[in-house]
Design an enzyme around this catalytic site. Structure first.
Site, PDB file in Angstrom:
ATOM      1  N   ALA A   5       0.714  -1.298   0.043  1.00  0.00           N
ATOM      2  CA  ALA A   5      -0.176   0.100   0.122  1.00  0.00           C
ATOM      3  C   ALA A   5       1.098   1.135   0.119  1.00  0.00           C
ATOM      4  O   ALA A   5       2.143   1.384   0.470  1.00  0.00           O
ATOM      5  CB  ALA A   5      -1.015   0.126   1.353  1.00  0.00           C
TER       6      ALA A   5
ATOM      7  N   GLY B 260       0.291  -5.238   0.569  1.00  0.00           N
ATOM      8  CA  GLY B 260      -0.683  -5.458  -0.377  1.00  0.00           C
ATOM      9  C   GLY B 260      -0.045  -5.857  -1.632  1.00  0.00           C
ATOM     10  O   GLY B 260      -1.006  -6.469  -2.522  1.00  0.00           O
TER      11      GLY B 260
ATOM     12  N   GLU C 157      -0.665  -9.509  -1.405  1.00  0.00           N
ATOM     13  CA  GLU C 157      -2.208  -9.807  -1.188  1.00  0.00           C
ATOM     14  C   GLU C 157      -2.915  -9.970  -2.463  1.00  0.00           C
ATOM     15  O   GLU C 157      -3.798 -10.697  -2.834  1.00  0.00           O
ATOM     16  CB  GLU C 157      -2.894  -8.804  -0.205  1.00  0.00           C
TER      17      GLU C 157
ATOM     18  N   GLU D  54       3.015  -5.636   7.528  1.00  0.00           N
ATOM     19  CA  GLU D  54       2.496  -4.417   7.798  1.00  0.00           C
ATOM     20  C   GLU D  54       2.619  -4.159   9.247  1.00  0.00           C
ATOM     21  O   GLU D  54       2.446  -3.151   9.711  1.00  0.00           O
ATOM     22  CB  GLU D  54       0.855  -4.467   7.673  1.00  0.00           C
TER      23      GLU D  54
END
Ligand code: NAD
Length: 725
Positions: free
Chosen positions: A66, A117, A120, A142
């Site tokens: 992210a 992310g 992910e 994270e």
């Protein structure tokens, strides 16, 4: 679409190339999140597309996760609109869920690192192929910035590899190399680097299934879920383990566990909504806000030279001499050789210099054995370090760093001899840990080029370097020192001169407060437990053993000599003096300190009770909370004193420096963030309570009282002030 390129081949396979324009690395920016649903819709509805392969157009990696800058700009402004935050959080989860249920096979061709992310996105693909390269890491880190995976990671990884393995990875933020990821079941295939797309297409052409394991009716959670006799153990034991590691200081860890516990009991669609709720809840905590700001945004700014004086041309150090090939000097030689800097390593005799180089070789060998270096590169790096006693070899160096014994006369002698070889504009740096730079610079004939460059031990692992300015240090030397630190990939902070500079001085108060508690009658085991419970890496007594008790005694003597009548010994110092001078207990280095180190785990030294009697037997929750706060406040008050004295003047440097140098409880975001979040008024009031109870060392400087009266915060008042100066 700006961030995704789609090429459909003759077989109807869409190659989707993720390539954020204008950036060297892909991140999931706000714009990417906006485009993701449309991308998925196209794959699903375009009849010409039979299947899809997602890869990256960047040489540097697949996706780093992210964009925390984007995320934080909304977050730190504190809009506090929960529904809007949930909707924003759901955007990615909704799109990835649509991707994995689109009815067409989707494979990820992972041709570079995929973190957070980034990983992910690949977990929402039906098949994952990764290139075999030592540069590739896969992981969900994270937690390191006070968050947990919020793009489906908590649910998909758990369903792929089981609760225990997934929780271990997500709660530590560790990453896998390609083959380990395959072994763990995170990816399906490791292929030679460069052939990822080909292999991913081959899987689709071979009839790859467009259904995720968890959407198959026969799916069973590996290892079992909460209502499974074996599965429940993961939660019972896992909870205890997480508590032991985090002491409840990190809401991200607790919420991660909740998301996994609740999410594994329901189907995927509901599980993802649960994850988004806990994710947003975590994102809104002061801990996440502080950690994202300090450990990610501010650190990144400092890494890029945010505090570099303006108007001075960039320099690129190519040759750097290190004098003193001991523990620190050899470590410095290693990190700079690794960064491609030609290194002259000087010591008093050839044997000592060779010993230093042997240490460099040992560290390089570790990289070689892990596949992080080729044999050719290893040979070249080792050859770039020249071990010698010959000061003539210094000629042509851009910088000299001395790491000889902590002794003013020796340092003065080395300074003179080195400067005789240096050309104009070259910088001389001292790695002293305690001696004020202005005093050391008196030996220099060019004090404007003299600067403190304070590394931490072990040099190869510690990320921070503290640059210290002497009274006469000029801006060109600061800029050159920063260019060097950035080149060796460490995080720099720049502080002004003073006893103990910034980091050692403030760290010292943690250790000293532990001694004060010992003298007051607290049990040593309780003192160290309290320290760990605050989120510090170790208790104050253990840390004192680590840095060496005899060093404390030596520094106290030197300080007494320097300050004369103004010297005030710290609380509990007499206990340490007796341990060192009467009992030969020097700390971990001779196996005898507050602890005995001849057993594993170490044991508290039984003789300590003769020097410090335990009289306080109360351990109520109120006392525990009060004493934990005391340990953090003592350090934060010292940081504030440093600020008022001008030792430090940038909130980012104060926070990042504290966390990276001495492990100041990371969940706080650093001491300045902690003061801001508590509120100046409340902080001052509580510090005054401690000052009345324990002494003036807790008395805050006037600056804080003034700021409290005006309702100011450090970040509000000082952010950007140094950069603009
Ligand atoms: P060390 O004893 O391991 O190494 C010092 C080296 O300097 C030895 O190899 C010695 O032979 C060499 N030396 C001594 N006099 C010399 C001279 N005149 N010319 C050339 N070489 C000479 O010590 P260290 O732990 O590496 O510390 C070095 C410096 O770094 C000190 O100033 C210390 O305060 C500072 N420092 C140490 C730490 C730490 O944790 N050890 C951390 C930060 C800074």
């Amino acid at each position: 679409m700006e961030n995704f390129k789609i090429d459909v081949d003759a077989d109807g396979i869409a190659l989707i190339t993720f390539d954020v324009p204008g950036r060297s690395m892909n991140t999931l920016t706000g714009k990417v999140m906006d485009e993701l649903p449309a991308l998925v819709e196209r794959i699903k509805t375009d009849d010409a597309i039979k299947g899809a392969v997602i890869t990256s157009g960047k040489a540097s990696g697949f996706c780093a996760g992210a964009d925390l800058g984007d995320m934080a700009s909304g977050l730190l402004s504190g809009s506090g609109d929960l529904q809007a935050a949930y909707d924003a959080g759901w955007k990615m989860n909704g799109a990835l869920r649509a991707l994995e249920t689109c009815g067409k096979p989707v494979a990820a061709a992972i041709n570079g690192l995929a973190l957070g992310g980034g990983l992910e996105v690949t977990l929402a693909c039906h098949y994952r192929v990764v290139g075999d390269s030592p540069k590739i890491q896969l992981g969900l880190p994270e937690i390191k910035v006070g968050l947990f995976p919020g793009g489906g990671g908590t649910q998909r990884l758990t369903r792929l590899i089981g609760v225990q393995a997934a929780m271990t990875a997500m709660s530590s933020g560790s990453s896998w190399r390609p083959n380990d990821a395959k072994g763990a079941g995170v990816v399906h295939e490791v292929v030679p680097a460069g052939t990822e797309v080909e292999a991913a297409k081959a899987w689709i052409k071979g009839g790859g299934k467009a259904v995720q394991p968890w959407d198959d009716k026969s799916f069973k959670l590996p290892g079992g879920g909460p209502y499974h006799p074996a599965g429940i153990q993961n939660f019972l034991v896992g909870n205890a383990m997480i508590r032991k590691q985090s002491y409840g200081n990190y809401p991200a860890v607790t919420n991660l566990m909740k998301a996994v516990y609740e999410g594994t009991q329901v189907p995927m669609d509901a599980a993802l909504r649960i994850e988004t709720r806990y994710f947003i809840k975590t994102l809104m905590t002061p801990q996440a806000q502080g950690m994202i700001r300090s450990l990610f945004l501010s650190k990144q700014e400092l890494d890029k030279g945010a505090v570099r004086p303006a108007g001075i041309p960039q320099s690129d150090p190519k040759k750097v001499t290190v004098i003193g090939a001991g523990m620190m000097g050899a470590g410095i030689a290693y990190v700079q050789a690794l960064a491609g800097i030609q290194t002259i390593l000087i010591d008093r005799d050839q044997d000592a210099a060779d010993k230093g180089k042997a240490h460099v070789e040992e560290l390089l060998k570790k990289r070689l054995s892990r596949g992080q270096l080729t044999q050719d590169k290893f040979d070249a790096l080792l050859a770039s370090v020249v071990a010698t006693t010959d000061y003539d070899q210094i000629k042509g160096s851009d910088l000299v760093i001395e790491a000889v014994f902590e002794n003013r006369e020796i340092k003065a002698d080395v300074t003179k001899r080195a400067e005789a070889q240096l050309e104009a504009g070259a910088v001389f740096g001292s790695n002293t840990s305690t001696l004020p730079i202005t005093g050391l610079a008196e030996a220099s004939v060019r004090p404007e080029d003299f600067i403190g460059i304070h590394f931490f031990s072990p040099v190869d692992k510690m990320m921070l370097v503290e640059i210290i300015l002497g009274e006469k240090t000029g801006p060109a030397a600061i800029a050159k020192a920063l260019d060097y630190i950035i080149k060796i990939k460490k995080t720099p902070i720049v502080v002004n001169d003073g006893r103990g500079f910034y980091t050692s001085r403030c760290f010292g108060t943690y250790v000293a407060e532990g001694l004060a508690m010992l003298e007051e009658g607290y049990a040593p085991a309780l003192i160290d437990n309290l320290g760990r419970m605050t989120g510090m890496p170790r208790g104050p007594l253990e840390m004192h053993d680590d840095v060496a008790l005899d060093l404390s005694v030596k520094i106290a003597k030197q300080t007494a000599e320097d300050l004369g009548d103004a010297y005030v010994p710290i609380e509990g110092h007499e206990i340490v003096r007796k341990m060192v001078e009467d009992l030969g207990r020097y700390g971990r280095k001779n196996g005898k300190g507050f602890y005995d180190y001849d057993t594993k785990p170490k044991k508290l030294w039984s003789g300590l009770s003769d020097l410090a009697t335990v009289t306080i037997n109360d351990s109520t929750p109120e006392l525990i909370e009060d004493q934990k706060r005391r340990l953090l406040y003592r350090q934060a008050v010292e940081v504030a004193k440093c600020w008022e004295e001008g030792v430090i003047d940038d909130p980012r440097e104060a926070d990042v420096g504290a966390i990276l140098a001495w492990g100041f409880a990371p969940w706080t975001g650093g001491p300045i963030t902690m003061i801001d979040q508590i509120g100046l008024k409340a902080f001052v009031e509580q510090a005054d309570v401690y000052a009345d109870r324990y002494g003036d060392r807790f008395r805050v400087p006037q600056l804080l009282r003034d700021m409290a009266a005006k309702g100011e915060t450090f970040y509000g008042k000082f952010a950007g002030v140094k950069a603009a100066a």
